[in-house]
Structures are given as C-alpha cells and as structure tokens.
Design a protein around this motif. Structure first.
Motif, PDB file in Angstrom:
ATOM      1  N   ASN A 120      19.133  56.457  14.642  1.00  0.00           N
ATOM      2  CA  ASN A 120      19.785  57.686  15.100  1.00  0.00           C
ATOM      3  C   ASN A 120      20.484  57.677  16.359  1.00  0.00           C
ATOM      4  OD1 ASN A 120      19.384  59.859  12.655  1.00  0.00           O
ATOM      5  ND2 ASN A 120      17.326  59.034  13.268  1.00  0.00           N
ATOM      6  N   HIS A 121      21.630  58.554  16.643  1.00  0.00           N
ATOM      7  CA  HIS A 121      22.305  58.417  17.866  1.00  0.00           C
ATOM      8  C   HIS A 121      22.564  60.035  18.115  1.00  0.00           C
ATOM      9  CE1 HIS A 121      22.956  54.639  16.419  1.00  0.00           C
ATOM     10  NE2 HIS A 121      23.425  54.126  17.623  1.00  0.00           N
ATOM     11  N   ASN A 122      22.881  60.158  19.548  1.00  0.00           N
ATOM     12  CA  ASN A 122      23.574  61.416  20.001  1.00  0.00           C
ATOM     13  C   ASN A 122      24.837  61.584  19.574  1.00  0.00           C
ATOM     14  OD1 ASN A 122      20.761  62.473  20.700  1.00  0.00           O
ATOM     15  ND2 ASN A 122      21.088  61.482  22.677  1.00  0.00           N
ATOM     16  N   ASP A 123      25.582  62.635  19.760  1.00  0.00           N
ATOM     17  CA  ASP A 123      27.042  62.804  19.641  1.00  0.00           C
ATOM     18  C   ASP A 123      28.099  62.083  20.652  1.00  0.00           C
ATOM     19  OD1 ASP A 123      28.957  63.626  17.652  1.00  0.00           O
ATOM     20  OD2 ASP A 123      29.227  65.563  18.818  1.00  0.00           O
ATOM     21  N   ASP A 124      27.515  61.625  21.845  1.00  0.00           N
ATOM     22  CA  ASP A 124      28.071  60.833  22.668  1.00  0.00           C
ATOM     23  C   ASP A 124      27.596  59.070  22.614  1.00  0.00           C
ATOM     24  OD1 ASP A 124      25.512  60.295  23.410  1.00  0.00           O
ATOM     25  OD2 ASP A 124      25.670  61.343  25.279  1.00  0.00           O
ATOM     26  N   GLY A 125      27.369  58.937  21.505  1.00  0.00           N
ATOM     27  CA  GLY A 125      27.170  57.452  20.792  1.00  0.00           C
ATOM     28  C   GLY A 125      25.644  56.733  21.535  1.00  0.00           C
ATOM     29  N   ARG A 126      25.146  57.511  22.275  1.00  0.00           N
ATOM     30  CA  ARG A 126      24.124  56.790  22.773  1.00  0.00           C
ATOM     31  C   ARG A 126      22.762  56.977  21.781  1.00  0.00           C
ATOM     32  NH1 ARG A 126      23.807  59.433  28.985  1.00  0.00           N
ATOM     33  NH2 ARG A 126      25.865  58.681  29.575  1.00  0.00           N
ATOM     34  N   PRO A 127      21.966  55.930  21.486  1.00  0.00           N
ATOM     35  CA  PRO A 127      21.085  55.780  20.745  1.00  0.00           C
ATOM     36  C   PRO A 127      19.725  57.002  20.968  1.00  0.00           C
ATOM     37  CG  PRO A 127      21.247  53.501  21.573  1.00  0.00           C
ATOM     38  CD  PRO A 127      22.203  54.525  22.427  1.00  0.00           C
ATOM     39  N   ASN A 128      19.361  57.396  20.218  1.00  0.00           N
ATOM     40  CA  ASN A 128      18.138  58.328  20.290  1.00  0.00           C
ATOM     41  C   ASN A 128      16.891  57.930  19.441  1.00  0.00           C
ATOM     42  OD1 ASN A 128      16.580  60.786  20.432  1.00  0.00           O
ATOM     43  ND2 ASN A 128      17.992  62.232  20.024  1.00  0.00           N
ATOM     44  N   PRO A 129      16.108  56.941  20.336  1.00  0.00           N
ATOM     45  CA  PRO A 129      15.112  56.663  19.628  1.00  0.00           C
ATOM     46  C   PRO A 129      13.880  57.432  19.092  1.00  0.00           C
ATOM     47  CG  PRO A 129      15.041  55.829  21.742  1.00  0.00           C
ATOM     48  CD  PRO A 129      16.257  56.442  21.483  1.00  0.00           C
ATOM     49  N   GLY A 130      13.939  58.698  19.846  1.00  0.00           N
ATOM     50  CA  GLY A 130      12.878  59.461  19.720  1.00  0.00           C
ATOM     51  C   GLY A 130      13.266  60.315  18.315  1.00  0.00           C
ATOM     52  N   LEU A 131      14.347  60.188  17.756  1.00  0.00           N
ATOM     53  CA  LEU A 131      14.615  60.895  16.443  1.00  0.00           C
ATOM     54  C   LEU A 131      14.180  60.211  15.441  1.00  0.00           C
ATOM     55  CD1 LEU A 131      15.575  63.661  15.320  1.00  0.00           C
ATOM     56  CD2 LEU A 131      17.930  62.669  15.483  1.00  0.00           C
ATOM     57  N   ARG A 132      13.263  60.348  14.731  1.00  0.00           N
ATOM     58  CA  ARG A 132      12.590  59.284  13.804  1.00  0.00           C
ATOM     59  C   ARG A 132      12.711  59.602  12.364  1.00  0.00           C
ATOM     60  NH1 ARG A 132       8.857  58.857  18.134  1.00  0.00           N
ATOM     61  NH2 ARG A 132       8.932  56.950  19.049  1.00  0.00           N
ATOM     62  N   GLU A 133      13.536  60.740  12.104  1.00  0.00           N
ATOM     63  CA  GLU A 133      13.880  61.260  10.676  1.00  0.00           C
ATOM     64  C   GLU A 133      15.064  61.428  10.464  1.00  0.00           C
ATOM     65  OE1 GLU A 133      11.586  64.754  10.720  1.00  0.00           O
ATOM     66  OE2 GLU A 133       9.748  63.799  10.823  1.00  0.00           O
ATOM     67  N   ARG A 134      15.588  61.385   9.215  1.00  0.00           N
ATOM     68  CA  ARG A 134      16.866  61.618   8.614  1.00  0.00           C
ATOM     69  C   ARG A 134      16.857  62.726   7.643  1.00  0.00           C
ATOM     70  NH1 ARG A 134      21.413  58.971  10.852  1.00  0.00           N
ATOM     71  NH2 ARG A 134      22.276  58.770   8.801  1.00  0.00           N
ATOM     72  N   LEU A 135      18.247  63.564   7.694  1.00  0.00           N
ATOM     73  CA  LEU A 135      18.491  64.461   6.730  1.00  0.00           C
ATOM     74  C   LEU A 135      18.891  63.885   5.356  1.00  0.00           C
ATOM     75  CD1 LEU A 135      18.351  67.644   5.495  1.00  0.00           C
ATOM     76  CD2 LEU A 135      20.672  67.793   6.739  1.00  0.00           C
ATOM     77  N   VAL A 136      17.990  63.797   4.389  1.00  0.00           N
ATOM     78  CA  VAL A 136      18.679  63.401   2.993  1.00  0.00           C
ATOM     79  C   VAL A 136      19.103  64.528   2.139  1.00  0.00           C
ATOM     80  CG1 VAL A 136      18.086  62.025   1.002  1.00  0.00           C
ATOM     81  CG2 VAL A 136      17.155  61.223   3.044  1.00  0.00           C
ATOM     82  N   THR A 137      20.243  64.627   1.690  1.00  0.00           N
ATOM     83  CA  THR A 137      20.729  65.764   0.886  1.00  0.00           C
ATOM     84  C   THR A 137      21.030  65.341  -0.555  1.00  0.00           C
ATOM     85  OG1 THR A 137      22.870  65.263   2.283  1.00  0.00           O
ATOM     86  CG2 THR A 137      21.365  67.173   2.919  1.00  0.00           C
ATOM     87  N   GLY A 138      21.256  63.814  -0.850  1.00  0.00           N
ATOM     88  CA  GLY A 138      21.589  63.682  -2.135  1.00  0.00           C
ATOM     89  C   GLY A 138      20.894  61.990  -2.431  1.00  0.00           C
ATOM     90  N   ILE A 139      20.421  62.192  -3.798  1.00  0.00           N
ATOM     91  CA  ILE A 139      20.038  60.786  -4.085  1.00  0.00           C
ATOM     92  C   ILE A 139      20.339  60.467  -5.701  1.00  0.00           C
ATOM     93  CG2 ILE A 139      17.809  60.463  -2.803  1.00  0.00           C
ATOM     94  CD1 ILE A 139      16.318  61.353  -5.258  1.00  0.00           C
ATOM     95  N   LEU A 140      20.583  59.315  -6.098  1.00  0.00           N
ATOM     96  CA  LEU A 140      21.055  58.780  -7.319  1.00  0.00           C
ATOM     97  C   LEU A 140      20.352  57.649  -7.736  1.00  0.00           C
ATOM     98  CD1 LEU A 140      22.977  58.991 -10.063  1.00  0.00           C
ATOM     99  CD2 LEU A 140      24.470  57.685  -8.515  1.00  0.00           C
TER     100      LEU A 140
END
Length: 223
Positions: A120-140
């Motif tokens: 994950n990254h912040n909006d300025d492009g810098r990596p954010n290693p402390g954020l270890r999850e993702r929002l999943v909103t669709g699967i197939l």
C-alpha cells in the motif's frame, strides 16, 4: 409458477405501453390530477398482468460455522466452494454441506491472503508498510474444478471523506484488478491493472464479469 395466457398477456402489455406513453405525454402538458389518473391506470394494468402469478416461496437460513467477517462479495467457484471476500482483503474459500432443508454448514475453510499482501501507498506515492490490508469489493471465479481462477478488485482500505471531509492521505489511485491462479496448495497472484481511481471515501472498483467467448473482462468502477 402459473403464467398469464399469452393472448391476454399481450393485450395487457400493449395496454400498459399505451398508458406509459400517455404518462410521458401528460407529464409535459397536463395537470397533476390527470397525471395521477394515468399513474393509477398503470397500477391497475400491472395488477391485472400479474394477477395469476403465484408467489415463489423463499426461506431464509443462516450459514452455520461460517468464519467470514464483514463480507463484501461472494461467488461459487468451479470447485464447488463458496468464495467470500472480506473488507480487510482476506478471501475465504468455504466448503459447505447441506444438513437438511434450509440447513447448511461450513465444514472446511481456506484463507487466501494474496490480496492482503499487495503493498500500500499514501496519496503522495510514498509506501505505507504499516497498512497491511486491502479493501476487496468484488470477486469472480472462473477456471476449472482442478485449477480455479479467482479475479478480485481491491484498493486502499482506509475510509475518509464523508460529512467530516476527512483527508486520510489514502491512495486515490490504489484501485487494482488482480488474478489469482490455483497452483498446488497455494495461489499465485498477478496484478493486471493498477492505478484505478479510489475516492477519498469508499468508492472503488467493484463488480466483475467475464465474457469467456471474447475473453473480455468487465469491471464496474465506483466514482
């Protein structure tokens, strides 16, 4: 389920079409009273059209022993398992057993963490290693029973915006489409599309559909 006979149904549909055409006409040139009469007539036609239709019986039951928490999307795979995506990016593959009428239970569950491992990254492009999850909103799910293929949309899990207009510096270009292929006992992830828009609140890429005839993948995009 019984159906309205075809000749009568055709007449009712023509009548409904005329009523709707009249409704469009009076919407621009007639008074509210006349418009209300047309709306009432449309209701009468619809009631006559479905008068002979029997209600389909549905029963609700809870899936026993399910480990899924905060599910966002689900799909049955070609291997017979129910795949359930969670808000935190974890995807669970559930083996379900029918124990009786309206009685189903999970007998086995596999946790798929491949999407959670996307950096994950912040909006300025810098990596954010402390954020270890993702929002999943669709699967197939596609593929075969032996080699299922899991498609997923994901983005930055943080939620800002809203009435408070919070700016959490979340990555507003974090939307991604990934493909997971079953390989042996695990899953191999390939990130196919990067940089899809993700709002400051929670609008992101979500639903997926694959036209296997043309091999075209369709993605619903929130904005």
């Amino acid at each position: 389920m019984s159906r309205t006979p075809r000749p009568r149904r055709s007449r009712l549909l023509r009548r409904l079409g005329l009523v709707l055409a009249a409704l469009l006409l009076v919407g621009g040139i007639a008074a509210v009273v006349l418009r209300d009469r047309v709306v009432e007539e449309a209701k009468n036609v619809a009631r006559d059209l479905f008068a002979d239709t029997e209600a389909l019986p549905f029963e609700k039951s809870l899936l026993a022993n399910s480990p899924a928490r905060y599910p966002t999307s689900l799909d049955f795979g070609p291997d017979g398992r129910l795949y359930v995506a969670q808000q935190d990016g974890l995807i669970r593959a559930l083996t379900i057993e029918r124990r009786g009428p309206s009685d189903y239970a999970v007998t086995d569950a596999e946790s798929i963490t491949a999407i959670q491992r996307i950096p994950n990254h912040n909006d300025d492009g810098r990596p954010n290693p402390g954020l270890r999850e993702r929002l999943v909103t669709g699967i197939l799910l596609t593929g075969t029973r032996e080699r299922p293929v899991l498609w997923a949309t994901s983005s930055d899990r943080r939620v800002g915006g809203g009435p408070a207009r919070k700016d959490l510096n979340l990555d507003t270009n974090s939307g991604m489409v990934s493909r997971l292929d079953r390989t042996g006992g695990g899953w191999q992830r390939r990130d196919l599309v990067r940089g899809l828009p993700r709002s400051e609140e929670n609008h992101a890429p979500n639903g997926l559909a694959l036209d296997e005839r043309t091999n075209m993948l369709y993605v619903a995009q929130g904005s």
